[in-house]
Structures are given as structure tokens and as C-alpha cells.
Design a protein around this motif. Sequence first.
Motif, PDB file in Angstrom:
ATOM      1  N   UNK A   1       0.867  -1.169   0.000  1.00 30.59           N
ATOM      2  CA  UNK A   1       0.000   0.000   0.000  1.00 30.59           C
ATOM      3  C   UNK A   1       0.910   1.226   0.000  1.00 30.59           C
ATOM      4  N   UNK A   2       0.644   2.201  -0.876  1.00 31.64           N
ATOM      5  CA  UNK A   2       1.528   3.376  -0.931  1.00 31.64           C
ATOM      6  C   UNK A   2       1.536   4.153   0.387  1.00 31.64           C
ATOM      7  N   UNK A   3       2.654   4.843   0.643  1.00 25.37           N
ATOM      8  CA  UNK A   3       2.780   5.641   1.855  1.00 25.37           C
ATOM      9  C   UNK A   3       1.893   6.878   1.810  1.00 25.37           C
ATOM     10  N   UNK A   4       1.744   7.469   0.627  1.00 25.00           N
ATOM     11  CA  UNK A   4       0.882   8.637   0.482  1.00 25.00           C
ATOM     12  C   UNK A   4      -0.558   8.180   0.530  1.00 25.00           C
ATOM     13  N   UNK A   5      -1.365   8.881   1.293  1.00 28.19           N
ATOM     14  CA  UNK A   5      -2.749   8.452   1.439  1.00 28.19           C
ATOM     15  C   UNK A   5      -3.693   9.366   0.681  1.00 28.19           C
ATOM     16  N   UNK A   6      -4.717   8.791   0.148  1.00 31.78           N
ATOM     17  CA  UNK A   6      -5.837   9.495  -0.460  1.00 31.78           C
ATOM     18  C   UNK A   6      -6.993   9.296   0.507  1.00 31.78           C
ATOM     19  N   UNK A   7      -7.401  10.366   1.171  1.00 32.16           N
ATOM     20  CA  UNK A   7      -8.428  10.257   2.214  1.00 32.16           C
ATOM     21  C   UNK A   7      -9.735   9.670   1.680  1.00 32.16           C
ATOM     22  N   UNK A   8      -9.983   9.776   0.369  1.00 30.71           N
ATOM     23  CA  UNK A   8     -11.205   9.233  -0.221  1.00 30.71           C
ATOM     24  C   UNK A   8     -11.103   7.736  -0.487  1.00 30.71           C
ATOM     25  N   UNK A   9      -9.893   7.212  -0.502  1.00 27.23           N
ATOM     26  CA  UNK A   9      -9.684   5.794  -0.806  1.00 27.23           C
ATOM     27  C   UNK A   9      -9.588   5.017   0.495  1.00 27.23           C
ATOM     28  N   UNK A  10     -10.728   4.529   0.988  1.00 21.45           N
ATOM     29  CA  UNK A  10     -10.722   3.780   2.245  1.00 21.45           C
ATOM     30  C   UNK A  10     -11.009   2.309   2.029  1.00 21.45           C
ATOM     31  N   UNK A  11     -11.380   1.937   0.816  1.00 22.75           N
ATOM     32  CA  UNK A  11     -11.702   0.542   0.527  1.00 22.75           C
ATOM     33  C   UNK A  11     -11.099   0.167  -0.817  1.00 22.75           C
ATOM     34  N   UNK A  12     -10.323  -0.902  -0.830  1.00 18.79           N
ATOM     35  CA  UNK A  12      -9.744  -1.416  -2.069  1.00 18.79           C
ATOM     36  C   UNK A  12     -10.547  -2.629  -2.506  1.00 18.79           C
ATOM     37  N   UNK A  13     -11.100  -2.563  -3.698  1.00 19.68           N
ATOM     38  CA  UNK A  13     -11.884  -3.684  -4.221  1.00 19.68           C
ATOM     39  C   UNK A  13     -10.973  -4.522  -5.118  1.00 19.68           C
ATOM     40  N   UNK A  14     -11.096  -5.842  -4.970  1.00 26.80           N
ATOM     41  CA  UNK A  14     -10.263  -6.717  -5.786  1.00 26.80           C
ATOM     42  C   UNK A  14     -10.948  -8.044  -6.028  1.00 26.80           C
ATOM     43  N   UNK A  15     -10.414  -8.795  -6.953  1.00 32.88           N
ATOM     44  CA  UNK A  15     -10.903 -10.136  -7.257  1.00 32.88           C
ATOM     45  C   UNK A  15      -9.821 -11.149  -6.927  1.00 32.88           C
ATOM     46  N   UNK A  16     -10.245 -12.260  -6.353  1.00 29.92           N
ATOM     47  CA  UNK A  16      -9.371 -13.417  -6.150  1.00 29.92           C
ATOM     48  C   UNK A  16      -9.811 -14.439  -7.193  1.00 29.92           C
ATOM     49  N   UNK A  17      -8.883 -14.870  -8.021  1.00 32.42           N
ATOM     50  CA  UNK A  17      -9.180 -15.924  -8.988  1.00 32.42           C
ATOM     51  C   UNK A  17      -8.425 -17.157  -8.511  1.00 32.42           C
TER      52      UNK A  17
END
Length: 188
Positions: A140-156
Motif C-alpha cells: 500500500x503506498x505511503x501517500x494516502x488518499x483520504x477518499x480511498x478507504x476501501x480497495x476492491x479486488x478479485x481473487x481468482x
Amino acid sequence: MRILRVRQLALIAILLFVACQDEVIEENSIDEDMIAATALANDYLETVKGRFEDSDKAITVLKHKDGKLLFDTNTDDFKGYQEVVETSITAIVNPGDYIFWFAGGGLSEVDSIEFDEASEAYLGDLPEDFVPHKMWVIRVPLLTDQNQTSLKYDIVYVARENGIRVRLDPKITVGGQSDSGEEAVGEG
């Protein structure tokens, strides 16, 4: 006198039975997959960073049982494997943390970890398959985006029992604690 001895022997037998049961339960509670995943993550971090702290990694162990993909993580307050569903939060991380996924029991492989476009833009990188089909990692990057609180992803993944490729889409919470999966659903 004889009745007392029989009762004492019965009590001793019950205590021994319970004691043996506790040992069996404790032995079964050892998660060999989490131990293996932690060792691989530590080796990776020692190679990449030279040193590390336990708090800077989120390890998610995936298992397949009874037709369901299950996960456990070292970053949550509840213990034990839970089913991966769309509302699942598989890790709670902070900026700078490493996220690991490990293919545990019942899986023949984790084919890919794929983030949605917004999450990928935030991360700036793609997960690395550093142990092919077994262990994935991203930072996860050190710089934060206050609007980005949830990362959506797919597990295949591919289950050992049927060899069918399946895609599931859980989430990761960034920058704080999440009380429930319902909070993450409302975000995205």
C-alpha cells in the motif's frame, strides 16, 4: 467404601477424558497454513526491506472447504476462517503496509489477485506472484488518499476438489478499523 472408590475412579476417568480432549483441540487449532504464510512473508520482507516489523504486514490465508472459499487474516479481531463473500473485508491495513495472500488447504492455486481500476490507480502497482500460484504480495503506498478507504479486488482461484476456476470480489480497508463489512459495502 467400594462405592466411593468406583466414584473416584469414574471421576478420574472423566478428568482424563476431558484433559485428552483439550490437547486434541489445542493441536487442531494450530494453523499450519498461517505459519507457512507468515514464514514466506517474513522471508520476502527481509529480502525487500532488510528488516521489518510485525505490524507492517497483512497476511490473508485462503482455503477451500465444502465448496466455499474461506479466509483468515492476521489483521482482524476475530479468529477463525470465514467465507469470502462480496462484503468480506479480508484485511485492514495502513499506508506503507504489505498485503500478502497465501493459497492454503483445498486450493491447487491462486491464479491472480486483480484490483478494480480505482484501487489499481491508488496502489500504482499490480500484485506480484512471488511464489507462483501460492503467494501474492503488494504494498500500500505511503501517500494516502483520504477518499480511498476501501480497495476492491478479485481473487481468482482453482479448488483442488473440482479444478474449476472461480472469481470472488472481497475488499480491503485502508487507514483504519472497520466495524463490519456493511460499512465497506456502503463505500463502493
